[in-house]
Each structure stands twice: as C-alpha cells, then as structure tokens.
Write an enzyme that holds these catalytic residues in place. Structure first.
Site, PDB file in Angstrom:
ATOM      1  N   TYR A  68      31.765 127.342 -11.636  1.00 23.41           N
ATOM      2  CA  TYR A  68      32.966 128.153 -11.858  1.00 23.41           C
ATOM      3  C   TYR A  68      33.205 128.506 -13.331  1.00 23.41           C
ATOM      4  O   TYR A  68      33.904 129.468 -13.633  1.00 23.41           O
ATOM      5  CB  TYR A  68      34.189 127.464 -11.240  1.00 23.41           C
ATOM      6  CG  TYR A  68      34.048 127.334  -9.735  1.00 23.41           C
ATOM      7  CD1 TYR A  68      33.518 128.369  -8.988  1.00 23.41           C
ATOM      8  CD2 TYR A  68      34.426 126.172  -9.066  1.00 23.41           C
ATOM      9  CE1 TYR A  68      33.349 128.266  -7.617  1.00 23.41           C
ATOM     10  CE2 TYR A  68      34.273 126.058  -7.690  1.00 23.41           C
ATOM     11  CZ  TYR A  68      33.728 127.106  -6.971  1.00 23.41           C
ATOM     12  OH  TYR A  68      33.555 127.008  -5.615  1.00 23.41           O
ATOM     13  N   ARG A  91      43.920 127.044  15.340  1.00 24.10           N
ATOM     14  CA  ARG A  91      43.678 128.116  14.365  1.00 24.10           C
ATOM     15  C   ARG A  91      44.456 127.824  13.075  1.00 24.10           C
ATOM     16  O   ARG A  91      43.970 128.074  11.975  1.00 24.10           O
ATOM     17  CB  ARG A  91      44.136 129.440  14.999  1.00 24.10           C
ATOM     18  CG  ARG A  91      43.546 130.634  14.337  1.00 24.10           C
ATOM     19  CD  ARG A  91      43.877 131.915  15.085  1.00 24.10           C
ATOM     20  NE  ARG A  91      43.953 133.003  14.131  1.00 24.10           N
ATOM     21  CZ  ARG A  91      45.072 133.375  13.535  1.00 24.10           C
ATOM     22  NH1 ARG A  91      46.198 132.767  13.804  1.00 24.10           N
ATOM     23  NH2 ARG A  91      45.060 134.365  12.687  1.00 24.10           N
ATOM     24  N   ASP A 151      35.705 148.120   9.320  1.00 25.54           N
ATOM     25  CA  ASP A 151      36.184 148.717  10.576  1.00 25.54           C
ATOM     26  C   ASP A 151      36.259 150.242  10.445  1.00 25.54           C
ATOM     27  O   ASP A 151      35.920 150.968  11.374  1.00 25.54           O
ATOM     28  CB  ASP A 151      37.575 148.169  10.935  1.00 25.54           C
ATOM     29  CG  ASP A 151      37.652 146.661  10.718  1.00 25.54           C
ATOM     30  OD1 ASP A 151      37.733 145.915  11.690  1.00 25.54           O
ATOM     31  OD2 ASP A 151      37.598 146.237   9.544  1.00 25.54           O
ATOM     32  N   ARG A 154      32.818 151.588  10.738  1.00 26.94           N
ATOM     33  CA  ARG A 154      32.388 151.580  12.146  1.00 26.94           C
ATOM     34  C   ARG A 154      33.004 152.781  12.871  1.00 26.94           C
ATOM     35  O   ARG A 154      32.338 153.460  13.648  1.00 26.94           O
ATOM     36  CB  ARG A 154      32.846 150.281  12.841  1.00 26.94           C
ATOM     37  CG  ARG A 154      32.030 149.069  12.451  1.00 26.94           C
ATOM     38  CD  ARG A 154      32.631 147.773  12.991  1.00 26.94           C
ATOM     39  NE  ARG A 154      31.791 146.618  12.705  1.00 26.94           N
ATOM     40  CZ  ARG A 154      32.232 145.373  12.567  1.00 26.94           C
ATOM     41  NH1 ARG A 154      33.517 145.100  12.697  1.00 26.94           N
ATOM     42  NH2 ARG A 154      31.401 144.390  12.311  1.00 26.94           N
ATOM     43  N   HIS A 178      42.856 143.002   9.699  1.00 25.96           N
ATOM     44  CA  HIS A 178      41.445 142.988  10.105  1.00 25.96           C
ATOM     45  C   HIS A 178      41.373 142.003  11.270  1.00 25.96           C
ATOM     46  O   HIS A 178      41.180 140.811  11.080  1.00 25.96           O
ATOM     47  CB  HIS A 178      40.553 142.540   8.932  1.00 25.96           C
ATOM     48  CG  HIS A 178      39.125 142.304   9.332  1.00 25.96           C
ATOM     49  ND1 HIS A 178      38.311 143.289   9.825  1.00 25.96           N
ATOM     50  CD2 HIS A 178      38.366 141.186   9.318  1.00 25.96           C
ATOM     51  CE1 HIS A 178      37.120 142.788  10.099  1.00 25.96           C
ATOM     52  NE2 HIS A 178      37.129 141.515   9.809  1.00 25.96           N
ATOM     53  N   THR A 233      28.417 138.160  12.057  1.00 26.62           N
ATOM     54  CA  THR A 233      28.227 139.511  11.516  1.00 26.62           C
ATOM     55  C   THR A 233      28.110 139.380  10.004  1.00 26.62           C
ATOM     56  O   THR A 233      28.864 138.625   9.393  1.00 26.62           O
ATOM     57  CB  THR A 233      29.405 140.451  11.862  1.00 26.62           C
ATOM     58  OG1 THR A 233      30.474 140.200  10.943  1.00 26.62           O
ATOM     59  CG2 THR A 233      29.913 140.246  13.271  1.00 26.62           C
TER      60      THR A 233
HETATM   61  P1  NAD Z   1      28.443 130.746   6.454  1.00 27.51           P
HETATM   62  O1  NAD Z   1      28.833 129.492   7.130  1.00 27.51           O
HETATM   63  O2  NAD Z   1      27.071 131.305   6.638  1.00 27.51           O
HETATM   64  O3  NAD Z   1      28.679 130.579   4.879  1.00 27.51           O
HETATM   65  C1  NAD Z   1      29.806 129.955   4.316  1.00 27.51           C
HETATM   66  C2  NAD Z   1      29.357 129.376   2.991  1.00 27.51           C
HETATM   67  O4  NAD Z   1      30.530 128.836   2.343  1.00 27.51           O
HETATM   68  C3  NAD Z   1      28.348 128.220   3.127  1.00 27.51           C
HETATM   69  O5  NAD Z   1      27.210 128.474   2.329  1.00 27.51           O
HETATM   70  C4  NAD Z   1      29.149 126.998   2.654  1.00 27.51           C
HETATM   71  O6  NAD Z   1      28.335 126.016   2.021  1.00 27.51           O
HETATM   72  C5  NAD Z   1      30.122 127.657   1.682  1.00 27.51           C
HETATM   73  N1  NAD Z   1      31.282 126.813   1.384  1.00 27.51           N
HETATM   74  C6  NAD Z   1      32.030 126.072   2.247  1.00 27.51           C
HETATM   75  N2  NAD Z   1      32.994 125.405   1.573  1.00 27.51           N
HETATM   76  C7  NAD Z   1      32.854 125.740   0.275  1.00 27.51           C
HETATM   77  C8  NAD Z   1      33.531 125.357  -0.916  1.00 27.51           C
HETATM   78  N3  NAD Z   1      34.548 124.486  -0.877  1.00 27.51           N
HETATM   79  N4  NAD Z   1      33.123 125.868  -2.075  1.00 27.51           N
HETATM   80  C9  NAD Z   1      32.076 126.737  -2.136  1.00 27.51           C
HETATM   81  N5  NAD Z   1      31.381 127.137  -1.043  1.00 27.51           N
HETATM   82  C10 NAD Z   1      31.759 126.636   0.144  1.00 27.51           C
HETATM   83  O7  NAD Z   1      29.529 131.822   6.896  1.00 27.51           O
HETATM   84  P2  NAD Z   1      29.388 133.424   6.804  1.00 27.51           P
HETATM   85  O8  NAD Z   1      28.834 133.949   8.069  1.00 27.51           O
HETATM   86  O9  NAD Z   1      28.741 133.781   5.499  1.00 27.51           O
HETATM   87  O10 NAD Z   1      30.940 133.856   6.768  1.00 27.51           O
HETATM   88  C11 NAD Z   1      31.726 133.600   5.621  1.00 27.51           C
HETATM   89  C12 NAD Z   1      33.150 134.092   5.846  1.00 27.51           C
HETATM   90  O11 NAD Z   1      33.154 135.537   5.936  1.00 27.51           O
HETATM   91  C13 NAD Z   1      33.768 133.585   7.151  1.00 27.51           C
HETATM   92  O12 NAD Z   1      35.121 133.258   6.926  1.00 27.51           O
HETATM   93  C14 NAD Z   1      33.658 134.794   8.067  1.00 27.51           C
HETATM   94  O13 NAD Z   1      34.616 134.775   9.111  1.00 27.51           O
HETATM   95  C15 NAD Z   1      33.915 135.898   7.078  1.00 27.51           C
HETATM   96  N6  NAD Z   1      33.559 137.274   7.508  1.00 27.51           N
HETATM   97  C16 NAD Z   1      34.375 138.261   7.097  1.00 27.51           C
HETATM   98  C17 NAD Z   1      34.142 139.572   7.474  1.00 27.51           C
HETATM   99  C18 NAD Z   1      35.084 140.647   6.999  1.00 27.51           C
HETATM  100  O14 NAD Z   1      35.036 141.802   7.462  1.00 27.51           O
HETATM  101  N7  NAD Z   1      35.968 140.343   6.079  1.00 27.51           N
HETATM  102  C19 NAD Z   1      33.035 139.899   8.271  1.00 27.51           C
HETATM  103  C20 NAD Z   1      32.196 138.844   8.669  1.00 27.51           C
HETATM  104  C21 NAD Z   1      32.486 137.523   8.293  1.00 27.51           C
END
Ligand code: NAD
Length: 317
Positions: A68, A91, A151, A154, A178, A233
C-alpha cells in the site's frame, strides 16, 4: 494527476483484477501497474506472468507486486478485492465482512499520502463504493464505482444486434443499482439521433416493445447466466474498468454510467448509484440528469431506497 507517469495500483489480483490488468496491458493505458493482494505470492506470480507478455505488448509498462505504500504517488487505486460468502452467512454478514476488508485496505492507502482516485469493482459495488467514500473521507468526485458501466455495454451490444446497427451508434443506459433493481429508461434511448421508441412505433411488424423488455431482462440476468455457466464474470468488467481508467487518465470527459454519489440530482441524496456521469482527470465532473418519465423516476427512487437500506446498519467508522 500526480505527474507525467500514469500509475495504477490494483488491490485484489483475482479474476476481476487480473482481467483488468490484462486488458490494461494490451491497451497500454498506463506506465506503471502495481499489483497488491493479501496473497502476496499470487500477486508476485501474476506480475511475473504479465511481464512475460511485455515483448508482445503495444507499449512498455513497469509491472510489479507491491504494497500500500506504493499508492503514495498513484493516479488511481482500483479495488477488486473481495471475500466470498461462507456457508450459512447472511448477505448482511458478508457485507460487514467486506467492510472490514475494505477498512484494512483503505486506511493504509490513505495513510500512504495517496491523493488520486479510488475506483471500486467489488460487489455489491454501489455499497462498497459508498463504504470507500466513508472510510477514505475523500471528496465524492474522487471515489467512483464501476456501477452499471458493464450493464450499459451489454445493453448497447444487444440493442445493436436487435436493430442491426453498430452498438457504437446506440445510445442507451442501464441505471440504478448494479443488481436486481437496475433498469433501462427506454424514453432516453436513441439510435443515431432517433428515439428507439419511435423506431419501434414506425416499424411495428419488425420491432416490438416487448422485445425491448426482454433485452432489458437479459441484461439484468446476464451475470447469473455467466456465473452458472463458468462460475464468475470477469472479462467484461475488466474491460469496463479499463474504459473508466482511460477516461480518467486521458481527461476525456466521457460519459459512463459509473456509481457516483448523488447530491440532490434526481431528488436523491447521499446514495452511490449508477447514473450517466462526465468523467475526467479529477474523477466525476458532473452527473447528467436525464429527463426521465414519472415511471422511470419511481424506479430510480426504488433502486436508491434499496441501496440506502442495505447501507444502513453497516459499521464504517
Ligand atoms: P476472486 O476471489 O477471484 O479475487 C478476489 C481477490 O481478493 C483474491 O485474490 C483475494 O486474495 C483478494 N483479497 C481478499 N481479501 C483481501 C484483502 N484483505 N486485501 C487484499 N486482497 C484481498 O474474485 P473475483 O472474481 O476477482 O471478484 C472480485 C470482486 O469483483 C467480487 O466482489 C465480485 O463480486 C466483483 N465483481 C464485480 C463486477 C462489477 O460489475 N462491478 C463484476 C464481476 C465481479
């Protein structure tokens, strides 16, 4: 902007984070990309893997695993870190756990002297963006969520396909949360300079309003379908994040439906929600207020209420 070098710190090197990183490398959006994750080994491995693609990339980029303190002179910090729901966890419990994760991320980033823009992707993205705003105490224009950017992409893709026109000539937005309460204000959707509603009315044998409603539903449920097919996704959101980053770093004044804090626009206060906003070097420049119908305004207010209720009870400070 902190200088000539465009620097991004990515927190969370999972599927979403790395899809962004891969798109950012291929599109050459920055000069320096720092990867941070609680799983440091993963971040190191991801940096190695990306670096090995550099000889084939369109421009050079310094990519490394960091911490950081590297945020000090960054232009943008992207947060894609998240924890998954545990068995039996509600949730709200999951939300509170993600708030605690965000506290452990944002506090040291702010302490580093970071003076750029936070861009949040972690779900529920509107809530987590508001949490970032509360924890960082940055001005609201400098805390942005990906909102309904993906979205809206899409939607434009599907409408372009339906009307047989290039999606780039379709101007239509998904707004609101979202999530399940998002919607399409079709009164504001145009193709070229023509209202989509009048396109439908003028050729009612080829086009129907109920087809537009089906497209809206397909957009709303797209994530569920993708998750059931491949568990998560990530490519689409990775490209959406790249698009937002370009708008910021190149001071584009582009209009995207990011999650932004409303301060009276649409009659809504203190809620982060996806609405079309002008994005430039300093983040959100302006929220665009669409001329919604009464029904559309009601839907937006309903979405905002859902978000306000979800935020209530979370301990952010
Ligand atoms: P993932 O599990 O593949 O990755 C999450 C990462 O976060 C991991 O590498 C984990 O080690 C890390 N992590 C966890 N705690 C942490 C901490 N305290 N400090 C630093 N890193 C930490 O998940 P993903 O598929 O990459 O999804 C990540 C997020 O994005 C989820 O919340 C998912 O729902 C979201 N997402 C958002 C959208 C959108 O449109 N905004 C779309 C898809 C997914």
């Amino acid at each position: 902007m902190t200088g000539m070098t465009k620097k991004i710190v990515l927190v969370g090197t999972g599927m979403v984070g790395m899809s962004f990183a891969y798109a950012a490398l291929n599109q050459g959006v920055c000069d320096e990309l720092v990867l941070c994750d609680i799983n440091k080994e993963r971040a190191v491995g991801e940096a190695m893997d990306l670096n090995h693609g550099l000889p084939f990339a369109r421009s050079n980029m310094k990519i490394y695993a960091g911490d950081y303190s590297d945020c000090k002179d960054a232009d943008i910090v992207i947060i894609a870190a998240g924890v998954a729901q545990k068995e039996g966890e509600t949730r709200l419990d999951l939300l509170q756990r993600n708030v605690d994760v965000f506290r452990s991320i944002i506090t040291p980033i702010v302490k580093s002297g970071f003076n750029g823009i936070f861009l949040v992707a972690t779900n529920p993205v509107d809530i987590m963006t508001r949490v970032t705003y509360e924890l960082s105490r940055f001005g609201s224009g400098r805390v942005i969520g990906s909102g309904t950017t993906l979205d809206s992409a899409r939607l434009r893709y599907l409408l372009g396909d339906y009307l047989s026109v290039d999606p780039k000539n379709v101007h239509a937005y998904v707004i609101g949360e979202h999530g399940d309460s998002e919607f399409v204000p079709f009164s504001q959707a145009i193709v070229a300079t023509k209202s989509i509603i009048s396109v439908i009315q003028e050729d009612s044998t080829s086009y129907k309003m109920e087809h537009l409603k089906e497209i809206e539903e397909q957009v709303r449920t797209a994530a569920y379908k993708i998750i059931s097919a491949k568990r998560a996704t990530y490519y689409g959101i990775g490209m959406a994040l790249t698009r937002i980053v370009k708008a910021i770093l190149n001071d584009e004044n582009s209009i995207l439906t990011v999650s932004t804090k409303l301060n009276g626009e649409y009659g809504i206060n203190d809620v982060y929600i996806g609405v079309p906003s002008v994005i430039g070097r300093n983040g959100i420049k302006q929220v665009i207020e669409l001329s919604l119908t009464d029904e559309e305004t009601e839907k937006l207010h309903n979405s905002a209420k859902i978000l306000a209720d979800s935020f209530e009870g979370l301990k952010c400070r």
